[in-house]
Design an enzyme around this catalytic site. Structure first.
Site, short mmCIF file in Angstrom:
data_model
loop_
_atom_site.label_atom_id
_atom_site.label_comp_id
_atom_site.label_asym_id
_atom_site.label_seq_id
_atom_site.Cartn_x
_atom_site.Cartn_y
_atom_site.Cartn_z
N CYS A 1 0.87 -1.02 -0.05
CA CYS A 1 -0.06 0.13 0.09
C CYS A 1 0.80 1.44 -0.02
CB CYS A 1 -0.73 0.18 0.41
SG CYS A 1 -2.28 -1.21 1.07
N HIS B 1 -3.97 7.27 3.34
CA HIS B 1 -4.14 5.91 2.33
C HIS B 1 -5.61 5.54 2.96
CE1 HIS B 1 -3.73 2.12 1.23
NE2 HIS B 1 -4.24 1.35 2.21
N ASN C 1 -9.97 0.00 -0.39
CA ASN C 1 -8.83 -0.20 -0.79
C ASN C 1 -8.35 -0.48 -1.53
OD1 ASN C 1 -5.77 -0.13 -0.15
ND2 ASN C 1 -5.72 -1.07 1.85
#
Ligand SMILES: CC(C)(COP(=O)(O)OP(=O)(O)OC[C@H]1O[C@@H](n2cnc3c(N)ncnc32)[C@H](O)[C@@H]1OP(=O)(O)O)[C@@H](O)C(=O)NCCC(=O)NCCS
Length: 333
Positions: free
Chosen positions: A116, A256, A286
Site C-alpha cells: 500500500c 492511504h 482500499n
C-alpha cells in the site's frame, strides 16, 4: 542557481464501472453493512469484472485521462513509473507495456512494489529523478486489481479491497513548490501479518498452493491495524515537527485509505479537523497503490497553489511513510 523542486502538475484516474456494495457482500459472506461501515468506513468498492483485463487496463485508462486533461504529447514523457502490487504478470513489467500502449515511446519504465506504500515510495523516486535534473517529465501511476488476489469467501479481506488506478505527472518547479520533505520507513516484521504466501520463489505455484488458497491475500487484521495506526500517525506527526508545521499550517492530510479509523487516528494525532482530511474510502475501499492518486484526482479542485499537503501511507511489509509537499497549481472549480 535556482533550486529545482519536484512538483505534481497534473492528475488522472480510472475506476471500473461495476460497484460491489456492502449489501451484495452480505449475500456472499457472513457480514453486514453496519459492521463494515462502522469498522472500516467502506460502503462500496469498484471491481474490474472483465477476466481478460489486468492492472494495465486501468493504468492505461488513468494515464489517458491525464493526457487528455493536459494535452501532453506522450512522446515528451521520460519515465513511466508503475506502482503496483498486482502486475499483469510476474514477468514482463506492467509499466513497460503501459508506456508503449499510451505512446510514451521515448520513455523507459519499470514497476515498483511496496504494497500500500507503492505510490508514496514511487513519489519519492520520481522526485529524486526530477531533483537530480536528469529527467523532466515522470508519469507515476498507481494501479491495482486487488480483486485478482482476494478470496471472496474470506470476510476478513474481501470487504476491504477494491480496484482502481490513478496517475500523476511530476515535473521540475522553480518556485519552491512541490516536494519539501519525506520520512520513509519499513520493517520486515510485517511479512508474517499481511501476505500472499505462494507464487513467488519461496513457494512456487503448485496444485497444493492452489488448493490451500495460498495465492490470496491473508492478513491478521488486528495486528496490521495496530501497526498501521501508530506507524502512520508517528511519521505524520514527525514530519510536521521537523518542518515546524502546526495544525493550522497543514491544509490537507492525504492518507492511504485502508480503514477510516486509521485515518481518524492519524488526523487526531496531527490535531487536524475532519474538513482537512481527504477521504473517499466509502466509495472505493482500499485500492492499494491507487488510493493516493485517486484522492488527489477526486479533490483536485479543492487543492490550491501553495497549500501544504501531508501525504501518508501504511502497507504490507511493513512499509510506511509521509511526504510533505506544497501543491503547485490551481484548477477551475
Ligand atoms: C480488518 C479489520 C477491518 C477488522 O476489524 P477489527 O475491529 O480488527 O475486527 P476483529 O478482527 O477484531 O474482529 C472483531 C469481530 O468481528 C468479526 N468479523 C471479522 N470480520 C467481519 C466481517 N467482515 N463482518 C462481520 N464480522 C466480522 C470477527 O470474527 C470478530 O468476532 P469475535 O469478536 O466474535 O471473534 C481491521 O482489523 C483492519 O482494518 N485492519 C487493518 C487492515 C489494513 O489496513 N490492511 C491493509 C494494509 S494497509
Amino acid at each position: 542557481m535556482t533550486k529545482i523542486t519536484a512538483a505534481i502538475t497534473a492528475v488522472g484516474k480510472y475506476v471500473p464501472d461495476f460497484v460491489l456494495s456492502n449489501q451484495v457482500l452480505e449475500t456472499m459472506v457472513d457480514t453486514n453493512d453496519e459492521w463494515i461501515t462502522s469498522r472500516t468506513g467502506i460502503k462500496e468498492r469498484r471491481i474490474l469484472k472483465d477476466t481478460d483485463k489486468g492492472t494495465s487496463y486501468m493504468a492505461i485508462k488513468a494515464a489517458e485521462d491525464l493526457l487528455a486533461k493536459t494535452g501532453l504529447d506522450p512522446k515528451e514523457i521520460d519515465l513511466v513509473l508503475m506502482a503496483t502490487t498486482t502486475p499483469d504478470m510476474p514477468v514482463a513489467s506492467t509499466g513497460v507495456y503501459v508506456a508503449t500502449q499510451i505512446g510514451a515511446t521515448n520513455a523507459f519504465s519499470y514497476d515498483l512494489q511496496a504494497a500500500c506504500s507503492s505510490f508514496l515510495y514511487g513519489l519519492s523516486t520520481a522526485t529524486s529523478y526530477i531533483e537530480s535534473g536528469r529527467y523532466k517529465k515522470v508519469l507515476l501511476i498507481g494501479a491495482d486489481k486487488m480483486s485478482s488476489i482476494i478470496d471472496y469467501t474470506d470476510r476478513a479481506t474481501c470487504i476491504i479491497f477494491g480496484d482502481g488506478a490513478g496517475a500523476v505527472l511530476v515535473e521540475p518547479n522553480t518556485e519552491g513548490l512541490g516536494f519539501q520533505d519525506e520520512i520513509l520507513k519499513s520493517d520486515g516484521v510485517g511479512r508474517e501479518f499481511l501476505k500472499i504466501e505462494a507464487g513467488g520463489s519461496l513457494l512456487p505455484p503448485s496444485e497444493e498452493t492452489v488448493k490451500n488458497k495460498q495465492h490470496f491475500v491473508h492478513q491478521d487484521g488486528k495486528t496490521v491495524f495496530k501497526y498501521a495506526v501508530s506507524g502512520m500517525a508517528d511519521v505524520s506527526e514527525q514530519i510536521m515537527q521537523r518542518n515546524n508545521l502546526t495544525h493550522s499550517d497543514v491544509n490537507w492530510l492525504v492518507p492511504h485509505q485502508a480503514n477510516k479509523r486509521i485515518i481518524d487516528a492519524t488526523a487526531n494525532r496531527m490535531g487536524l479537523n475532519e474538513d482537512k482530511v481527504l477521504v473517499n474510502i466509502h466509495k472505493y475501499g482500499n485500492t492499494t497503490s491507487a488510493t493516493l492518486p485517486l484522492l488527489l484526482n477526486d479533490f483536485e479542485k479543492d487543492l490550491k497553489k501553495g497549500d501544504n499537503l501531508i501525504i501518508a501511507s501504511f502497507g504490507g511489509g511493513f512499509t510506511w511513510g509521509a511526504i510533505y509537499l506544497k501543491w503547485a497549481y490551481n484548477t477551475e472549480k
